[in-house]
Design a protein around this motif. Structure first.
Motif, PDB file in Angstrom:
ATOM      1  N   ASP A   5      37.588  34.159  26.806  1.00 15.88           N
ATOM      2  CA  ASP A   5      38.257  35.442  27.061  1.00 15.88           C
ATOM      3  C   ASP A   5      39.323  35.282  28.131  1.00 15.88           C
ATOM      4  N   ARG A   6      39.005  34.504  29.149  1.00 17.72           N
ATOM      5  CA  ARG A   6      39.961  34.278  30.237  1.00 17.72           C
ATOM      6  C   ARG A   6      41.199  33.548  29.729  1.00 17.72           C
ATOM      7  N   LEU A   8      42.390  33.589  26.668  1.00 15.14           N
ATOM      8  CA  LEU A   8      43.151  34.540  25.839  1.00 15.14           C
ATOM      9  C   LEU A   8      43.925  35.514  26.714  1.00 15.14           C
ATOM     10  N   ARG A   9      43.280  35.970  27.788  1.00 10.75           N
ATOM     11  CA  ARG A   9      43.929  36.907  28.700  1.00 10.75           C
ATOM     12  C   ARG A   9      45.133  36.251  29.383  1.00 10.75           C
ATOM     13  N   LEU A  10      44.965  35.005  29.817  1.00 11.43           N
ATOM     14  CA  LEU A  10      46.055  34.278  30.461  1.00 11.43           C
ATOM     15  C   LEU A  10      47.222  34.042  29.505  1.00 11.43           C
ATOM     16  N   LYS A  11      46.879  33.760  28.245  1.00 12.28           N
ATOM     17  CA  LYS A  11      47.926  33.558  27.230  1.00 12.28           C
ATOM     18  C   LYS A  11      48.730  34.843  27.027  1.00 12.28           C
ATOM     19  N   GLU A  12      48.021  35.961  26.952  1.00 11.88           N
ATOM     20  CA  GLU A  12      48.689  37.246  26.766  1.00 11.88           C
ATOM     21  C   GLU A  12      49.539  37.597  27.982  1.00 11.88           C
ATOM     22  N   GLU A  13      49.036  37.281  29.168  1.00 12.16           N
ATOM     23  CA  GLU A  13      49.803  37.536  30.401  1.00 12.16           C
ATOM     24  C   GLU A  13      51.087  36.709  30.415  1.00 12.16           C
ATOM     25  N   CYS A  16      53.576  38.174  27.972  1.00 14.14           N
ATOM     26  CA  CYS A  16      54.182  39.379  28.553  1.00 14.14           C
ATOM     27  C   CYS A  16      55.213  39.017  29.615  1.00 14.14           C
TER      28      CYS A  16
END
Length: 199
Positions: A5-6, A8-13, A16
């Motif tokens: 999850d982390r 994926l979150r970093l990739k999305e950040e 962005c």
């Protein structure tokens, strides 16, 4: 699971950050100045990392264009809240379009090729078409439009759009050529005249 999850979150950040940097560069230097190298420099990444998220500049611009259409759709939907008649709705929608063009100038230029060489990607799909669909749906509710052919509704939509987009483009390309008060009056008169013609 938490680690996944982390990631994926970093990739999305990161994704962005790339998009935000591209918008920031366009606001300062114009879309023509945008490059993958400039984006990488702005966010302190290497250019190859940018290409992990977007295959090329065109793919990046397509995503930004999509963001613009989503923003425009949201604004149109917000502005019709509380409007009761088709006349009120259509006026609020085109006013939202007008306001978006100047508040989000860089997005508008990219979406409609105003002083920008548009990428030739396929602008098809729900998000790209939603602003027009929202306005089209309201046009269909006018009593004078009941029973008309789709081609007639298309003409009405394009009459509105041609006038509003034309006025917006004039003001974006030559911002000091027409006083704001005159632009507003021409806009109001044009929307009113087209609306009256379909009553």
């Amino acid at each position: 699971m938490a680690s996944k999850d982390r990631i994926l979150r970093l990739k999305e950040e990161t994704r962005c950050k790339i998009l935000a940097a591209a918008i920031d560069i366009s606001r300062g230097e114009g879309w023509q100045a945008l490059s993958m190298r400039k984006i990488a420099d702005k966010i302190d990444y290497t250019a190859p990392i940018i290409y992990e998220y977007f295959a090329n500049k065109e793919a990046l611009l397509e995503e930004l264009t999509l963001m613009g259409y989503r923003k425009l759709s949201l604004l149109i939907q917000e502005r019709v809240v509380g409007c009761n008649t088709p006349e009120e709705k259509i006026t609020a929608m085109w006013r939202a379009y007008w306001d978006f063009a100047f508040a989000e100038k860089e997005f508008y230029q990219l979406m409609f090729g105003v002083e920008v060489n548009c990428c030739q990607f396929n602008q098809k799909g729900h998000d790209f078409e939603l602003p027009a669909e929202l306005i089209w749906d309201v046009i269909e509710t006018f009593p004078g439009v009941k029973g008309k052919e789709e081609s007639d509704i298309c003409k009405i939509y394009y009459t509105y759009w041609s006038v509003v987009h034309g006025l917006v483009s004039i003001n974006l390309v030559k911002p000091d050529a027409v006083p704001d008060a005159i632009s507003q009056e021409v806009f109001d008169n044009a929307i009113h005249a087209i609306t009256n013609s379909i009553q």
